[in-house]
Design a protein around this motif. Structure first.
Motif, PDB file in Angstrom:
ATOM      1  N   ASP A 700       4.827   5.840   0.187  1.00  0.00           N
ATOM      2  CA  ASP A 700       3.991   5.234   0.151  1.00  0.00           C
ATOM      3  C   ASP A 700       3.028   6.292   1.176  1.00  0.00           C
ATOM      4  OD1 ASP A 700       5.309   3.434  -1.360  1.00  0.00           O
ATOM      5  OD2 ASP A 700       5.073   2.197  -0.221  1.00  0.00           O
ATOM      6  N   SER A 701       1.544   6.284   0.827  1.00  0.00           N
ATOM      7  CA  SER A 701       0.852   6.561   1.642  1.00  0.00           C
ATOM      8  C   SER A 701       0.578   6.339   2.574  1.00  0.00           C
ATOM      9  CB  SER A 701      -0.633   6.791   0.592  1.00  0.00           C
ATOM     10  OG  SER A 701      -0.739   7.626  -0.465  1.00  0.00           O
ATOM     11  N   TRP A 702       0.067   7.144   3.740  1.00  0.00           N
ATOM     12  CA  TRP A 702       0.065   6.202   5.418  1.00  0.00           C
ATOM     13  C   TRP A 702      -1.364   6.156   5.379  1.00  0.00           C
ATOM     14  CZ3 TRP A 702      -3.321   7.478   8.916  1.00  0.00           C
ATOM     15  CH2 TRP A 702      -2.727   6.290  10.655  1.00  0.00           C
ATOM     16  N   PHE A 703      -1.563   4.804   5.956  1.00  0.00           N
ATOM     17  CA  PHE A 703      -3.085   4.119   5.850  1.00  0.00           C
ATOM     18  C   PHE A 703      -3.345   3.162   6.962  1.00  0.00           C
ATOM     19  CE2 PHE A 703      -7.259   2.772   5.163  1.00  0.00           C
ATOM     20  CZ  PHE A 703      -7.645   3.624   5.236  1.00  0.00           C
ATOM     21  N   PRO A 704      -4.107   3.011   7.954  1.00  0.00           N
ATOM     22  CA  PRO A 704      -3.954   2.007   8.853  1.00  0.00           C
ATOM     23  C   PRO A 704      -4.410   0.715   8.403  1.00  0.00           C
ATOM     24  CG  PRO A 704      -5.853   4.081   9.204  1.00  0.00           C
ATOM     25  CD  PRO A 704      -5.461   4.565   7.969  1.00  0.00           C
ATOM     26  N   GLY A 705      -3.660  -0.193   9.573  1.00  0.00           N
ATOM     27  CA  GLY A 705      -3.686  -1.303   8.505  1.00  0.00           C
ATOM     28  C   GLY A 705      -2.282  -2.113   8.400  1.00  0.00           C
ATOM     29  N   TRP A 706      -1.129  -1.103   7.896  1.00  0.00           N
ATOM     30  CA  TRP A 706       0.041  -1.075   7.990  1.00  0.00           C
ATOM     31  C   TRP A 706       0.531  -1.335   8.877  1.00  0.00           C
ATOM     32  CZ3 TRP A 706       2.647  -2.459   4.011  1.00  0.00           C
ATOM     33  CH2 TRP A 706       1.664  -2.688   1.619  1.00  0.00           C
ATOM     34  N   GLN A 707       1.753  -3.008   8.865  1.00  0.00           N
ATOM     35  CA  GLN A 707       2.016  -3.540   9.814  1.00  0.00           C
ATOM     36  C   GLN A 707       3.434  -3.376  10.058  1.00  0.00           C
ATOM     37  OE1 GLN A 707       0.298  -3.839  13.352  1.00  0.00           O
ATOM     38  NE2 GLN A 707      -1.914  -3.869  12.159  1.00  0.00           N
ATOM     39  N   VAL A 708       4.534  -2.860  11.324  1.00  0.00           N
ATOM     40  CA  VAL A 708       5.627  -2.542  10.940  1.00  0.00           C
ATOM     41  C   VAL A 708       6.697  -4.374  11.618  1.00  0.00           C
ATOM     42  CG1 VAL A 708       6.342  -0.761  12.089  1.00  0.00           C
ATOM     43  CG2 VAL A 708       7.984  -1.485  10.302  1.00  0.00           C
ATOM     44  N   LEU A 717       4.634   2.421  13.067  1.00  0.00           N
ATOM     45  CA  LEU A 717       5.255   3.366  12.079  1.00  0.00           C
ATOM     46  C   LEU A 717       3.945   3.964  12.223  1.00  0.00           C
ATOM     47  CD1 LEU A 717       5.793   1.885   8.575  1.00  0.00           C
ATOM     48  CD2 LEU A 717       3.735   1.702   7.868  1.00  0.00           C
ATOM     49  N   TYR A 718       4.963   5.415  11.266  1.00  0.00           N
ATOM     50  CA  TYR A 718       4.603   6.608  11.798  1.00  0.00           C
ATOM     51  C   TYR A 718       4.120   7.515  11.108  1.00  0.00           C
ATOM     52  CZ  TYR A 718       6.488   6.006  17.105  1.00  0.00           C
ATOM     53  OH  TYR A 718       6.796   5.650  17.972  1.00  0.00           O
ATOM     54  N   PRO A 719       3.111   8.048  10.670  1.00  0.00           N
ATOM     55  CA  PRO A 719       2.645   9.345   9.925  1.00  0.00           C
ATOM     56  C   PRO A 719       3.951   9.987   9.399  1.00  0.00           C
ATOM     57  CG  PRO A 719       1.179   8.857  11.352  1.00  0.00           C
ATOM     58  CD  PRO A 719       2.018   8.084  11.542  1.00  0.00           C
ATOM     59  N   ALA A 720       4.903  10.603   8.386  1.00  0.00           N
ATOM     60  CA  ALA A 720       5.641  10.968   8.255  1.00  0.00           C
ATOM     61  C   ALA A 720       5.864  11.807   6.662  1.00  0.00           C
ATOM     62  CB  ALA A 720       7.110  10.326   8.290  1.00  0.00           C
ATOM     63  N   ASP A 721       6.086  12.687   6.904  1.00  0.00           N
ATOM     64  CA  ASP A 721       5.804  14.140   6.021  1.00  0.00           C
ATOM     65  C   ASP A 721       4.944  14.069   5.645  1.00  0.00           C
ATOM     66  OD1 ASP A 721       8.835  14.710   6.195  1.00  0.00           O
ATOM     67  OD2 ASP A 721       8.842  14.061   4.065  1.00  0.00           O
ATOM     68  N   TYR A 722       4.017  14.122   6.848  1.00  0.00           N
ATOM     69  CA  TYR A 722       2.259  14.895   6.935  1.00  0.00           C
ATOM     70  C   TYR A 722       1.612  13.495   5.795  1.00  0.00           C
ATOM     71  CZ  TYR A 722      -2.058  16.004   5.511  1.00  0.00           C
ATOM     72  OH  TYR A 722      -3.402  16.108   5.583  1.00  0.00           O
ATOM     73  N   LEU A 723       2.167  12.432   4.328  1.00  0.00           N
ATOM     74  CA  LEU A 723       0.821  12.051   3.246  1.00  0.00           C
ATOM     75  C   LEU A 723       2.295  10.607   4.000  1.00  0.00           C
ATOM     76  CD1 LEU A 723      -0.511  11.327   1.184  1.00  0.00           C
ATOM     77  CD2 LEU A 723       1.116  12.350  -0.164  1.00  0.00           C
TER      78      LEU A 723
END
Length: 778
Positions: A700-708, A717-723
């Motif tokens: 799923d798209s990485w975007f600020p605001g997602w908490q894990v 939560l890290y950006p992975a595979d760029y997207l």
């Protein structure tokens, strides 16, 4: 016995009723506007938001488009715009058909609201009945607004301009601080409505106009300190409006910073839809370049971007005010200063709207902030539309009975109009290879000229509502109605409740994965099959909209798409799309497989104007990785992903951005399983079982605001595979929860609630003090 007479109906009543003539018959027949953006954006967006609210889910995140994208931050959705709230009720009662019908109803409602606002503004200036009537009709039924009926957010924002102008005038005229506070509180709410209406470009242009008017009016007075106080007051009220609408503005601002629009438009994109100079003839007749409602538009670009018609009579009335500026006998005219300002605004709006057609706009694009943030310079024509309507009202109010010489000229004009109608009609029969719109435009101009000259010759000097005054209003209304009646085609509202006859096939083919629509296919479906810019009379079977896989229609059937059709795109997604567009078909399928695409929409080779779906080998949405390659920048991450996809190597290693301190993730042995437990737009939960520490990739798209959280404890939560997103998980069995909780929304909502509380408190205090003020002044 004296018979009591009924009171005369106000100008506001007539200008409010007139726009409903465009839509009353379709609305009574249960039809809804569908052409273009209603189908491609507004109806699916709003229905999806309501479907989430019905389930008790805040519409914060759109999980169905673009591998996930912010929803609450979608400014054109206008979720917090109060006049749109009844749309949810209609959706609940009548389904998507009711939603589409409700959107259609809001078009004449907003046209009427803008027209009534114009009458209020002119009344505030001291203009009488006839001036209010003509200005209200010219603005509320103008080509600028009516032709953009299907662009709901533009119309919603523009309808508040006269009201904002009216209260800006009241604040500027207020000499007492208490009165200024009262009017300023109202002004803050009006600006808030404009900001929440969903179109930043029109709101910005409108507020620039209102601010210019305010400065012009206060600098007509005396006293530097008083002027500075009034400027400070306006800034305060405007800031109050921003705070009142913070629940919408804060998430949108965050999205803007994270989007492809964080940087300026390139110059070519910014100047798309520059106003065509030839379309200035549209002030005389709207038909010279054809009419898409009749299927023969041949002018530049989209018809509505250059639509400027305000009625022939209002335009000519506005032109007569030029004499107030040039002739000595008008130097004592109390409206001379206002007239000069309005003509300055008109000319400025035209020059800005010309965009790339003059050196002015390109220079402003390079040197002045905000000019690089919007496209379609033609939308600056809202300034001339408003100003010319006001000028027409001023001229109508000051109309004097025509002299004998003027009566002769009007008779000649009426006769010339009839001759033009006959001549153009005859020429159309001879020159059959010429564009039909050209002759129809001349015929339209001839008819309106003859009718206008006929009634104006008999119009009395007194601004009353006598029979000729009423007939003049009727002629103007018919003129404007005829000019724009076909620009908002409708279809049965139950088109939107029709079943998608391809839904089972799509779901079977994608097998739980996402769907991809190639941009060329998307363009073909949108503009070759359904929505042709030159012809609104396309006889396409509109019940096929649901199954055609139009942009955003997937939201009605809960089909997850790789594509993102929003005006704003997350910056990473936009870059990913650019890379994808440059690949060969084979490499594109590799990229799409890595994004979780299980099906592709293509034109159906066996059926006309139908789509089909073909399978793609999809990688799982959730996948455990034993190792990760860590990089510090998004650019390096994207380059490594490109290399992996092109070579087909390194697929067992995840590409993660940032400083990753966890040990034990470099081995390639071991295995891990991911089991999904909960999948909702704002919340995802799954269980991981692995023999060693590793990473879980969520496509799923990485975007600020997602908490894990891992086992209830906050994690990263890290950006992975760029997207995409990834979380590090220790060996063993663990519960993972992801939740979308954007700080921008929570902060904006808190600010809005507090601001509305303070606004209400200020209003209550003001209202409670009024009786004492009146008594003490008595």
């Amino acid at each position: 016995m004296k018979i009591k007479q009924f009171p005369r109906l106000t100008a506001a009543f007539w200008v409010a009723a007139a726009p409903f003539l465009f839509f009353i018959i379709p609305l009574l027949r249960g039809r809804a506007i569908f052409w273009g953006l209603p189908s491609l954006q507004f109806i699916p967006w709003r229905h999806y938001a309501w479907s989430l609210l019905r389930e008790g889910i805040l519409p914060l995140w759109n999980s169905l488009n673009g591998m996930g994208t912010p929803l609450i931050a979608n400014y054109q959705l206008a979720l917090f715009y109060p006049p749109s709230f009844p749309l949810f009720l209609l959706d609940e009662i009548w389904g998507t058909a009711g939603l589409a019908w409700g959107f259609t109803l809001l078009i004449p409602v907003h046209l009427a609201w803008g027209a009534v606002g114009m009458t209020r503004f002119l009344r505030q200036l001291g203009i009488g009945y006839r001036g209010q009537l003509i200005a209200g009709l010219a603005f509320g039924m103008s080509g600028y607004l009516v032709a953009r009926g299907s662009f709901f957010s533009i119309l919603w924002a523009a309808a508040w301009l006269p009201w904002v102008m009216c209260w800006v005038e009241k604040v500027a005229a207020a000499s007492d601080r208490q009165v200024r506070l009262r009017e300023g509180l109202v002004l803050s709410v009006l600006i808030t409505m404009m900001l929440l209406a969903g179109h930043a470009q029109i709101a910005w242009y409108s507020l620039l106009l209102a601010g210019s008017w305010y400065l012009f009016r206060i600098f007509q007075g005396r006293g530097l300190r008083n002027k500075l106080n009034k400027i400070g007051a306006l800034v305060g009220f405007a800031l109050g409006a921003v705070l009142l609408s913070a629940a919408q503005l804060f998430p949108t601002f965050e999205y803007l910073q994270q989007s492809q629009r964080a940087a300026a438009y390139d110059s070519e994109t910014a100047m798309v839809y520059s106003f065509s100079p030839l379309r200035l003839l549209g002030y005389l007749t709207p038909e010279l370049f054809g009419n898409p409602g009749l299927g023969d538009f041949w002018g530049y670009a989209s018809y509505w971007e250059d639509a400027v018609y305000i009625g022939l009579a209002p335009f000519i009335l506005a032109l007569t005010t030029i004499g107030w500026l040039l002739l000595k006998k008008h130097r004592g005219n109390s409206f001379r200063g206002i007239t000069g300002f309005l003509w300055s605004i008109t000319l400025a709006g035209v020059f800005l709207a010309l965009g790339a057609n003059t050196p002015v706009f390109p220079w402003l694009y390079r040197h002045v902030p905000t000019f690089d943030m919007f496209q379609a310079p033609a939308r600056w024509m809202i300034w001339p539309t408003f100003s010319l309507a006001v000028l027409a009202g001023l001229a109508a109010d000051r109309w004097s009975a025509p002299s004998l010489k003027i009566k002769v000229l009007l008779n000649l004009a009426a006769f010339g109009g009839i001759v033009l109608v006959i001549s153009a009609g005859a020429a159309s029969l001879v020159f059959t290879e010429w564009e039909p719109g050209l002759f129809r435009g001349l015929i339209f101009f001839g008819l309106t000229t003859a009718a206008t000259a006929f009634v104006v010759r008999r119009l009395p000097a007194e601004p009353s509502s006598g029979k000729w005054g009423i007939l003049t209003g009727v002629v103007i209304a018919i003129d404007l109605l005829t000019a724009s009646a076909l620009l908002n085609p409708t279809a049965p509202a139950n088109v939107w409740s029709a079943e998608n006859d391809r839904l089972a096939e799509i779901n079977q083919t994608r097998n739980g994965s996402r769907v991809w629509v190639d941009p060329l296919t998307e363009q073909k479906v949108k503009f070759d099959w359904f929505f042709k810019f030159d012809d609104f009379t396309n006889r396409t079977h509109w019940y096929g909209l649901r199954s055609s896989q139009q942009p955003n229609v997937n939201l009605l059937d809960n089909i997850p798409y790789i594509n993102n059709f929003d005006p704003l795109l997350p910056a990473r997604y936009a870059s990913w799309r650019e890379v994808l567009a440059g690949q060969t078909p084979l490499m594109q399928h590799r990229w799409l497989s890595r994004a979780g695409a299980g099906a592709e929409v293509i034109p159906d080779p066996t059926e006309i104007q139908q789509t089909a779906v073909i399978p793609i080998a999809s990688q799982p949405r959730f996948l455990w990785f034993p190792c990760a390659s860590t990089l510090e920048s998004p650019e390096k991450a994207l380059d490594l992903v490109k290399t992996q996809i092109q070579t087909g190597q390194g697929s067992n290693c995840l590409v993660v951005e940032g400083n990753v301190p966890q040990p034990g993730v470099d081995g390639t042995d071991g295995n891990g399983q991911v089991a999904l437990r909960l999948d909702s737009p704002n919340r995802i939960a799954f269980e991981v079982n692995s023999t060693q520490p590793g990473w879980v990739l969520i496509r799923d798209s990485w975007f600020p605001g997602w908490q894990v959280k891992v086992d209830g404890q906050d994690s990263v939560l890290y950006p992975a595979d760029y997207l995409f997103r990834a979380v590090f998980v220790p060996a063993g069995s663990h519960q993972i929860e992801l939740e979308y909780r954007p700080a921008s929304f929570m902060a904006g909502l808190s600010v809005s609630l507090l601001s509305w509380f303070l606004w209400s408190l200020a209003w209550i205090v003001y209202r409670s003090r009024r009786p004492f003020e009146v008594k003490s002044n008595g």
